[in-house]
Design a protein around this motif. Structure first.
Motif, PDB file in Angstrom:
ATOM      1  N   LEU A 190       1.248  -0.424   0.168  1.00 64.88           N
ATOM      2  CA  LEU A 190       1.057  -1.181  -1.064  1.00 64.88           C
ATOM      3  C   LEU A 190       0.058  -0.488  -1.992  1.00 64.88           C
ATOM      4  O   LEU A 190       0.266  -0.440  -3.214  1.00 64.88           O
ATOM      5  CB  LEU A 190       0.578  -2.595  -0.737  1.00 64.88           C
ATOM      6  N   PHE A 191      -1.028   0.045  -1.439  1.00 61.30           N
ATOM      7  CA  PHE A 191      -1.989   0.778  -2.262  1.00 61.30           C
ATOM      8  C   PHE A 191      -1.340   2.006  -2.898  1.00 61.30           C
ATOM      9  O   PHE A 191      -1.567   2.299  -4.086  1.00 61.30           O
ATOM     10  CB  PHE A 191      -3.198   1.193  -1.419  1.00 61.30           C
TER      11      PHE A 191
ATOM     12  N   TRP B 247       0.934   0.860  -5.653  1.00 59.77           N
ATOM     13  CA  TRP B 247       0.093   0.398  -6.769  1.00 59.77           C
ATOM     14  C   TRP B 247      -0.353   1.582  -7.630  1.00 59.77           C
ATOM     15  O   TRP B 247      -0.225   1.556  -8.860  1.00 59.77           O
ATOM     16  CB  TRP B 247      -1.102  -0.354  -6.197  1.00 59.77           C
ATOM     17  N   TYR B 248      -0.881   2.621  -6.993  1.00 58.00           N
ATOM     18  CA  TYR B 248      -1.340   3.796  -7.726  1.00 58.00           C
ATOM     19  C   TYR B 248      -0.180   4.518  -8.403  1.00 58.00           C
ATOM     20  O   TYR B 248      -0.297   4.959  -9.557  1.00 58.00           O
ATOM     21  CB  TYR B 248      -2.059   4.753  -6.773  1.00 58.00           C
TER      22      TYR B 248
ATOM     23  N   ASN C 115       1.077   2.719 -11.474  1.00 58.76           N
ATOM     24  CA  ASN C 115       0.083   2.792 -12.538  1.00 58.76           C
ATOM     25  C   ASN C 115       0.104   4.154 -13.224  1.00 58.76           C
ATOM     26  O   ASN C 115      -0.018   4.249 -14.453  1.00 58.76           O
ATOM     27  CB  ASN C 115      -1.307   2.511 -11.962  1.00 58.76           C
TER      28      ASN C 115
ATOM     29  N   TYR D 116       3.208  -2.730 -11.090  1.00 56.53           N
ATOM     30  CA  TYR D 116       1.870  -2.423 -10.561  1.00 56.53           C
ATOM     31  C   TYR D 116       0.961  -3.649 -10.595  1.00 56.53           C
ATOM     32  O   TYR D 116       0.100  -3.819  -9.725  1.00 56.53           O
ATOM     33  CB  TYR D 116       1.256  -1.231 -11.294  1.00 56.53           C
ATOM     34  N   GLN D 117       1.165  -4.538 -11.575  1.00 58.36           N
ATOM     35  CA  GLN D 117       0.358  -5.757 -11.590  1.00 58.36           C
ATOM     36  C   GLN D 117       0.799  -6.717 -10.479  1.00 58.36           C
ATOM     37  O   GLN D 117      -0.025  -7.384  -9.859  1.00 58.36           O
ATOM     38  CB  GLN D 117       0.476  -6.435 -12.956  1.00 58.36           C
TER      39      GLN D 117
ATOM     40  N   VAL E 101       2.104  -5.827  -7.579  1.00 61.42           N
ATOM     41  CA  VAL E 101       1.610  -5.269  -6.318  1.00 61.42           C
ATOM     42  C   VAL E 101       0.108  -5.485  -6.192  1.00 61.42           C
ATOM     43  O   VAL E 101      -0.407  -5.732  -5.099  1.00 61.42           O
ATOM     44  CB  VAL E 101       1.964  -3.773  -6.221  1.00 61.42           C
ATOM     45  N   ALA E 102      -0.611  -5.407  -7.312  1.00 62.78           N
ATOM     46  CA  ALA E 102      -2.059  -5.637  -7.283  1.00 62.78           C
ATOM     47  C   ALA E 102      -2.383  -7.034  -6.778  1.00 62.78           C
ATOM     48  O   ALA E 102      -3.316  -7.229  -5.992  1.00 62.78           O
ATOM     49  CB  ALA E 102      -2.654  -5.427  -8.678  1.00 62.78           C
TER      50      ALA E 102
ATOM     51  N   HIS F 140     -10.601  -5.002  -2.963  1.00 60.40           N
ATOM     52  CA  HIS F 140      -9.680  -4.828  -4.094  1.00 60.40           C
ATOM     53  C   HIS F 140     -10.380  -4.101  -5.238  1.00 60.40           C
ATOM     54  O   HIS F 140      -9.772  -3.256  -5.914  1.00 60.40           O
ATOM     55  CB  HIS F 140      -9.168  -6.188  -4.548  1.00 60.40           C
TER      56      HIS F 140
ATOM     57  N   ASN G 294      -9.382  -0.596  -6.924  1.00 60.62           N
ATOM     58  CA  ASN G 294      -9.164  -0.461  -8.360  1.00 60.62           C
ATOM     59  C   ASN G 294      -9.963   0.700  -8.936  1.00 60.62           C
ATOM     60  O   ASN G 294      -9.498   1.398  -9.849  1.00 60.62           O
ATOM     61  CB  ASN G 294      -9.560  -1.764  -9.063  1.00 60.62           C
TER      62      ASN G 294
ATOM     63  N   LYS H  23      -8.147   3.773  -7.992  1.00 65.47           N
ATOM     64  CA  LYS H  23      -6.936   3.857  -8.820  1.00 65.47           C
ATOM     65  C   LYS H  23      -7.255   4.460 -10.174  1.00 65.47           C
ATOM     66  O   LYS H  23      -6.499   5.300 -10.693  1.00 65.47           O
ATOM     67  CB  LYS H  23      -6.349   2.463  -8.991  1.00 65.47           C
TER      68      LYS H  23
END
Length: 408
Positions: A112-113, A116-117, A120, A340-341, A343-344, A356, A360, A363
């Motif tokens: 997931l991280f 997310w990256y 983004n 990405y939002q 997943v965040a 978190h 961020n 990220k």
């Protein structure tokens, strides 16, 4: 591990009459003991001849009771705990299952991280490419909200996520300010990305903790500790140093990024009030979905009034733009923006807010570095030092948030 079993014993009366005042019936209870020694409990009461012993044992599904008519006579009254062995491989298998579950959860979280990256990075790249040839951030923001709203309705229609349960009009009224702040934050970010480099926009957005502290103090009454205040110094100092040496610096881009910080952190602070209301709370993903849908309906009329209809094929062709280039990259940027939002928020449900916040920060470093390499952004040594100091301050802020003030 040892398994203890209680065995009841007592003396037998030869009289045919029963004394009801001394009539007792004992059921046996089997309990697990994490000890290798036997433990005996004694009672001062005497048992009646009608004693019927029952026996219970523990199984994975719960307690199982079995009756036994056997009466055990002993010279002393009381209960005796006898230890019976349980296979050691039961604990080993449980430990292995727990370890396997934790490993799977860690892998999912790491994935997931990474997603997310990745989303983004691509959002910023595609968004910047579109804004370079189509400098209309208002229309582009409306398009991104429209695509996000479409995705949300599809997930609801396909039961990929449950439909929101809004029982009271007051809840929608409470969410409305969040939608307004969400809209302003996204628009301000697009405005900044269209004016300055991606790396500089995200360097300014590193000042989010500064606005968080101020707004939390004003609206939530949260007094920051000395450690938190000290962590804001490198953040502000690093942003100032990076701004003084930024090649693409201009005031509209700078203030747009600052407005994005103010709007986004206002949304986060207001979200805390919404999430603690007495009504049935909304989970993070549902709240984000409702905010996105409301933002679309709020902002689309504004976009039409301010910039008109500028996303039609005829308008883009008259402006000499490549339709395929603009449409495909706008669609990809919108999908990445929503993804990405989403997943965040999924990550936020699995980790603590501090973790978190650290993620961020990392990220933002990844986005800055990747945009510099992709767009070949010229960066001076002083500028990179200022950016590094600001990001280090953000990381320090996320760490000192763990320190709780001492209570008198």
């Amino acid at each position: 591990m040892l398994h203890g079993a209680f065995t009841g014993s007592g003396s037998v009366s030869l009289s045919g009459r029963r004394n009801h005042s001394s009539f007792y019936r004992y059921d046996h209870i089997s309990l697990p003991f994490h000890s290798e020694s036997s433990i005996a409990f004694y009672s001062t009461d005497r048992l009646s001849p009608s004693l019927c012993c029952s026996h219970s044992s523990w199984k994975p599904g719960g307690w199982t009771l079995t009756r036994s008519p056997v009466i055990k006579r002993e010279s002393s009254d009381g209960f005796e705990v006898k230890a019976t062995s349980v296979p050691d491989n039961a604990d080993e298998s449980d430990a292995a299952a727990v370890a396997k579950s934790k490993m799977a959860e860690t892998l999912v979280l790491g994935l997931l991280f990474g997603v997310w990256y990745l989303f983004n990075i691509y959002f910023n790249i595609y968004n910047k490419q579109v804004l370079e040839v189509f400098p209309n951030p208002v229309t582009l923001t409306a398009v991104q909200l429209a695509v996000g709203t479409t995705i949300i309705f599809l997930t609801w229609a396909l039961n990929l996520h449950k439909w929101p349960n809004i029982s009271r009009t007051q809840q929608l009224v409470a969410i409305l300010p969040l939608a307004v702040m969400h809209t302003l934050g996204n628009f301000s970010t697009n405005m900044s990305l269209g004016k300055v480099s991606v790396s500089f926009t995200h360097t300014i957005k590193a000042m989010e903790p500064f606005f968080t502290v101020i707004l939390s103090t004003m609206f939530l009454g949260e007094i920051p500790t000395a450690w938190v205040m000290s962590s804001l110094v490198p953040i502000v100092g690093g942003v100032i140093l990076a701004s003084l040496t930024e090649v693409s610096f201009n005031w509209p881009g700078f203030w747009s990024a600052m407005a994005s910080n103010l709007a986004n952190q206002s949304r986060n602070v207001l979200s805390k009030k919404v999430m603690v209301q007495k009504e049935e709370p909304l989970d993070n993903i549902t709240l984000f979905s409702i905010i996105t849908v409301m933002s679309f309906f709020l902002f689309t009329p504004v976009a039409l009034l301010v910039e008109g209809v500028k996303f039609t094929p005829s308008y883009l062709q008259s402006a000499g733009l490549n339709l395929k280039h603009v449409y495909i990259r706008s669609l990809l940027a919108s999908i990445c923006f929503h993804a990405y939002q989403q997943v965040a928020y999924m990550i936020l449900q699995r980790v603590s807010p501090v973790t978190h916040s650290v993620g961020n920060c990392v990220k933002r470093v990844v986005v800055i570095v990747s945009s510099i390499f992709f767009f070949r952004t010229p960066v001076s040594f002083i500028n990179s030092i200022g950016t590094g100091i600001a990001l280090a301050g953000v990381f320090l802020y996320s760490q000192v948030k763990r320190i709780k003030p001492k209570t008198a």
